[in-house]
Scaffold this motif. Structure first.
Motif, mmCIF file in Angstrom:
data_model
loop_
_atom_site.group_PDB
_atom_site.id
_atom_site.type_symbol
_atom_site.label_atom_id
_atom_site.label_comp_id
_atom_site.label_asym_id
_atom_site.label_seq_id
_atom_site.Cartn_x
_atom_site.Cartn_y
_atom_site.Cartn_z
ATOM 1 N N PHE A 1 6.854 -17.403 5.735
ATOM 2 C CA PHE A 1 6.398 -17.096 4.380
ATOM 3 C C PHE A 1 7.349 -16.118 3.709
ATOM 4 C CE2 PHE A 1 2.678 -18.200 6.925
ATOM 5 C CZ PHE A 1 2.114 -19.212 6.160
ATOM 6 N N SER A 2 7.206 -16.000 2.396
ATOM 7 C CA SER A 2 8.085 -15.136 1.619
ATOM 8 C C SER A 2 7.271 -14.265 0.672
ATOM 9 C CB SER A 2 9.079 -15.980 0.816
ATOM 10 O OG SER A 2 9.743 -15.200 -0.143
ATOM 11 N N LEU A 3 7.732 -13.034 0.465
ATOM 12 C CA LEU A 3 7.070 -12.141 -0.487
ATOM 13 C C LEU A 3 7.174 -12.669 -1.913
ATOM 14 C CD1 LEU A 3 8.180 -8.611 0.810
ATOM 15 C CD2 LEU A 3 5.996 -9.764 1.163
ATOM 16 N N SER A 4 8.168 -13.498 -2.167
ATOM 17 C CA SER A 4 8.348 -14.039 -3.513
ATOM 18 C C SER A 4 7.410 -15.207 -3.803
ATOM 19 C CB SER A 4 9.800 -14.473 -3.712
ATOM 20 O OG SER A 4 10.163 -15.471 -2.773
ATOM 21 N N LYS B 1 -1.534 -7.722 -9.504
ATOM 22 C CA LYS B 1 -0.777 -7.573 -10.744
ATOM 23 C C LYS B 1 -1.474 -6.626 -11.697
ATOM 24 C CE LYS B 1 1.527 -12.098 -10.688
ATOM 25 N NZ LYS B 1 1.641 -13.418 -11.369
ATOM 26 N N VAL B 2 -2.780 -6.803 -11.868
ATOM 27 C CA VAL B 2 -3.550 -5.975 -12.791
ATOM 28 C C VAL B 2 -3.521 -4.512 -12.375
ATOM 29 C CG1 VAL B 2 -5.887 -5.487 -13.632
ATOM 30 C CG2 VAL B 2 -5.054 -7.845 -13.552
ATOM 31 N N MET B 3 -3.588 -4.269 -11.077
ATOM 32 C CA MET B 3 -3.617 -2.898 -10.567
ATOM 33 C C MET B 3 -2.236 -2.364 -10.227
ATOM 34 S SD MET B 3 -6.972 -2.881 -8.106
ATOM 35 C CE MET B 3 -8.608 -3.252 -8.789
ATOM 36 N N ASP B 4 -1.208 -3.153 -10.539
ATOM 37 C CA ASP B 4 0.171 -2.744 -10.264
ATOM 38 C C ASP B 4 0.367 -2.398 -8.796
ATOM 39 O OD1 ASP B 4 2.809 -2.319 -10.933
ATOM 40 O OD2 ASP B 4 2.518 -0.201 -11.409
ATOM 41 N N ILE B 5 -0.142 -3.246 -7.922
ATOM 42 C CA ILE B 5 0.001 -3.074 -6.480
ATOM 43 C C ILE B 5 1.033 -4.086 -5.982
ATOM 44 C CG2 ILE B 5 -1.151 -3.226 -4.250
ATOM 45 C CD1 ILE B 5 -3.764 -2.504 -5.685
ATOM 46 N N ALA B 6 2.071 -3.584 -5.372
ATOM 47 C CA ALA B 6 3.139 -4.470 -4.913
ATOM 48 C C ALA B 6 2.674 -5.321 -3.731
ATOM 49 C CB ALA B 6 4.356 -3.650 -4.508
ATOM 50 N N ILE B 7 3.099 -6.563 -3.722
ATOM 51 C CA ILE B 7 2.883 -7.430 -2.562
ATOM 52 C C ILE B 7 3.954 -7.089 -1.541
ATOM 53 C CG2 ILE B 7 2.931 -9.818 -1.756
ATOM 54 C CD1 ILE B 7 1.832 -10.591 -4.541
ATOM 55 N N ASP B 8 3.523 -6.690 -0.340
ATOM 56 C CA ASP B 8 4.481 -6.218 0.649
ATOM 57 C C ASP B 8 4.245 -6.888 1.993
ATOM 58 O OD1 ASP B 8 2.299 -4.936 1.808
ATOM 59 O OD2 ASP B 8 2.765 -2.993 0.924
ATOM 60 N N LEU C 1 -0.247 2.178 4.819
ATOM 61 C CA LEU C 1 -0.019 0.788 5.197
ATOM 62 C C LEU C 1 0.566 -0.051 4.074
ATOM 63 C CD1 LEU C 1 -3.178 0.154 7.374
ATOM 64 C CD2 LEU C 1 -0.833 0.467 8.135
ATOM 65 N N LYS C 2 0.718 0.542 2.883
ATOM 66 C CA LYS C 2 1.352 -0.179 1.793
ATOM 67 C C LYS C 2 2.877 -0.139 1.930
ATOM 68 C CE LYS C 2 -2.184 0.662 -1.743
ATOM 69 N NZ LYS C 2 -2.445 1.257 -3.060
ATOM 70 N N THR C 3 3.366 0.731 2.796
ATOM 71 C CA THR C 3 4.799 0.904 2.900
ATOM 72 C C THR C 3 5.331 0.317 4.197
ATOM 73 O OG1 THR C 3 4.636 3.046 4.004
ATOM 74 C CG2 THR C 3 4.571 3.062 1.609
ATOM 75 N N GLU C 4 6.597 0.063 4.204
ATOM 76 C CA GLU C 4 7.258 -0.422 5.411
ATOM 77 C C GLU C 4 8.367 0.558 5.765
ATOM 78 O OE1 GLU C 4 9.869 -4.193 7.056
ATOM 79 O OE2 GLU C 4 9.019 -4.229 5.051
ATOM 80 N N THR C 5 8.254 1.163 6.904
ATOM 81 C CA THR C 5 9.263 2.109 7.335
ATOM 82 C C THR C 5 9.934 1.591 8.596
ATOM 83 O OG1 THR C 5 7.614 3.354 8.579
ATOM 84 C CG2 THR C 5 8.073 4.078 6.327
ATOM 85 N N TYR C 6 11.072 2.168 8.900
ATOM 86 C CA TYR C 6 11.839 1.729 10.053
ATOM 87 C C TYR C 6 11.824 2.788 11.153
ATOM 88 C CZ TYR C 6 14.078 -1.775 7.005
ATOM 89 O OH TYR C 6 14.335 -2.812 6.170
ATOM 90 N N ASN C 7 12.061 2.336 12.360
ATOM 91 C CA ASN C 7 12.420 3.230 13.448
ATOM 92 C C ASN C 7 13.944 3.326 13.378
ATOM 93 O OD1 ASN C 7 13.111 4.515 15.801
ATOM 94 N ND2 ASN C 7 11.943 3.162 17.147
ATOM 95 N N TYR C 8 14.450 4.451 12.853
ATOM 96 C CA TYR C 8 15.869 4.558 12.512
ATOM 97 C C TYR C 8 16.778 4.824 13.704
ATOM 98 C CZ TYR C 8 14.518 4.647 7.610
ATOM 99 O OH TYR C 8 14.012 4.325 6.386
ATOM 100 N N GLY C 9 16.211 5.265 14.807
ATOM 101 C CA GLY C 9 17.068 5.605 15.929
ATOM 102 C C GLY C 9 17.992 6.753 15.578
#
Length: 529
Positions: free
Chosen positions: A36-39, A54-61, A126-134
């Motif tokens: 699947f794709s976020l787009s 869209k109405v609440m300006d919540i990004a699809i992530d 949980l709305k964000t995506e973070t990395y394990n940067y090492g």
């Protein structure tokens, strides 16, 4: 009959307890293998769900994406019974599991016994995506790149030309396996092979584009890169400056947004070609003039200040003297003191240089051999800043001009109030840079301004202003903590107290309120209950 019924109930209750004891939550590392794709959220969200966002300006992530089916199938192959996938947790509920076998699966992050209460609870947004940067974590956090990535700004759609001496092994280095390559070109050999030349460009590139989560993550892993060899390490000649200009022209014709240059010139094999300190005025050196032209075409040029701080030259090199180039000096990653080798200013005509600083002494890079180790030099602080620029370009409105990016970063520097020739405006930060406007922050002017109650309940908040603000035209702008505008309100201060409506749908959050006159502003942090 009653005894039989009781026995059946007790049996089912015992079975339920037994089943509860064997439940596990299997969490996965990522969703990289998704189909699947976020787009195209309509493939996995209903029209009403998409509309609500869209109405609440919540990004699809990524939390909206279904759990990868092949990951679930691999867990099922161990004999575990699959119950339900949980896309928000990127996990699947199982029973009859063999945790030791499941943990061997490459896609699995961890297996959690659901009887262990310490495992529960949401530990991050949980709305964000973070990395394990090492190894790259500390230098990324220093510039706020972790926050930038959490906002979804990882360089996607931004085109970066890297002008350097070569990019040895970039085609075979596993850290670049996901590299978005626009093109590669050697301006000496006149071909597309830059993987057999010097290692310097590969090291530089890694701070932006390398990706191996848990080991090393560059600052802009989703940007598109154009790798140009313009430096010839066999000699030092002004021809290298002209090769740089040729590459800049090519980058312009392709539509590149940023030129990253960890190259600098001032002396050559033929001493008659050498530059002097008086030439550091932004309009003498060929490479500086080329950078000025790139600026007029809408390209942001980011250049290393140079590593001559302990040599006889000491000053910044060319093209870092340009007023239209973002010049980046180097600090020690641990102490944040200026790296002893980092070149300094000012320019011959008295301008502050470098502009900003990033980690260059003890900076972590990925070597052309595929190993992660530390290196020193503004060569590595500059591309980190380029990654920050890419994220800002992605976050800001399309068409944001290069000078706006430079100005934002200067004003976001930790030494903005007292810049000097060693640190420039200091170390900038992603979140601060997003909040910068054309106005100037003035702490003393707003010293007696009160925003209350804070924390605030209800639907409004008061801003109490001293008499010097009487009859002034004021603007009040609400931002998220990530610097995104929520709502604006203009008012004339008639009674020294302005009543502001709180933004809707932002309960239980910290928000930023910027109060500004026509020339100055101050930002207040407000807790909305």
């Amino acid at each position: 009959m009653k005894k039989t019924l009781f026995t059946i109930i007790l049996f089912h209750f015992s079975m339920l307890l037994s089943a509860q004891e064997t439940f596990h939550l299997v969490q996965f590392n990522d969703k990289k293998q998704t189909n699947f794709s976020l787009s195209n959220p309509e493939e996995y969200l209903s029209a009403s769900a998409v509309n609500r966002r869209k109405v609440m300006d919540i990004a699809i992530d990524s939390t909206d994406l279904p759990v990868v089916q092949s990951y679930i199938d691999a867990v099922a192959a161990t004999g575990a019974k699959i119950w339900h996938p949980l896309k928000w947790f990127n996990a699947v509920i199982v029973s009859n599991a063999n945790p030791a076998e499941i943990e061997k699966i490459a896609s699995v992050s961890k297996v959690m016994d659901m009887s262990d209460k310490t495992m529960g609870g949401i530990q991050e947004d949980l709305k964000t995506e973070t990395y394990n940067y090492g190894k790259s974590e500390q230098q990324n956090v220093l510039l706020g790149i972790d926050k930038m990535h959490a906002d979804g700004n990882k360089g996607e759609g931004i085109h970066i030309a890297v002008l350097d001496a070569g990019f040895r092994n970039y085609t075979t280095n596993p850290f670049f396996s996901d590299l978005n390559l626009g093109e590669a070109f050697d301006f000496y050999a006149k071909n597309s092979n830059v993987a057999d030349d010097h290692t310097h460009g590969s090291d530089v590139l890694s701070t932006m584009a390398a990706f191996d989560e848990g080991n090393y993550v560059g600052g802009a892993p989703e940007a598109t890169y154009y790798l140009y060899r313009t430096e010839n390490t066999a000699y030092e000649s002004r021809i290298e400056e002209l090769m740089w200009v040729a590459a800049a022209e090519r980058a312009d014709s392709i539509g590149v947004d940023i030129i990253q240059s960890s190259l600098g010139y001032y002396d050559f094999d033929d001493a008659s070609q050498n530059y002097s300190h008086t030439d550091l005025n932004g309009k003498v050196a060929w490479i500086t003039i080329g950078a000025n032209h790139a600026f007029t075409k809408g390209i942001l040029v980011v250049s290393s200040a140079g590593n001559e701080g302990v040599g006889s030259w000491k000053k910044i090199s060319f093209p870092s003297d340009s007023p239209f180039v973002l010049t980046v000096g180097s600090v020690n990653l641990t102490t944040l003191n200026k790296a002893i080798s980092s070149s300094f200013g000012p320019t011959a005509d008295g301008r502050t240089k470098p502009d900003v600083m990033a980690a260059g002494e003890g900076a972590w890079v990925v070597k052309s051999t595929g190993t992660v180790s530390t290196s020193n030099g503004t060569s590595f602080s500059a591309p980190q800043m380029t990654a920050l620029c890419a994220g800002l370009m992605q976050a800001l409105p399309e068409g944001t001009m290069p000078m706006d990016i430079i100005t934002r970063l200067r004003r976001a520097g930790d030494k903005f109030s007292a810049p000097d020739s060693l640190y420039g405006y200091g170390i900038p930060n992603y979140e601060r840079a997003l909040l910068i406007t054309d106005l100037e922050e003035n702490e003393s002017l707003f010293k007696k301004v009160k925003v209350y109650p804070n924390p605030v309940d209800g639907t409004a908040i008061k801003v109490e202003l001293p008499s010097k603000f009487k009859n002034m035209d004021l603007e009040f702008v609400w931002y998220t903590m990530a610097g995104q505008v929520i709502q604006k309100q203009e008012a004339v201060n008639e009674k020294n107290i302005v009543l502001l409506e709180l933004p809707a749908d932002h309960r239980g959050q910290y928000l930023l309120l910027r109060v500004s006159t026509e020339e100055y502003y101050k930002t207040f942090k407000v807790k909305v209950n």
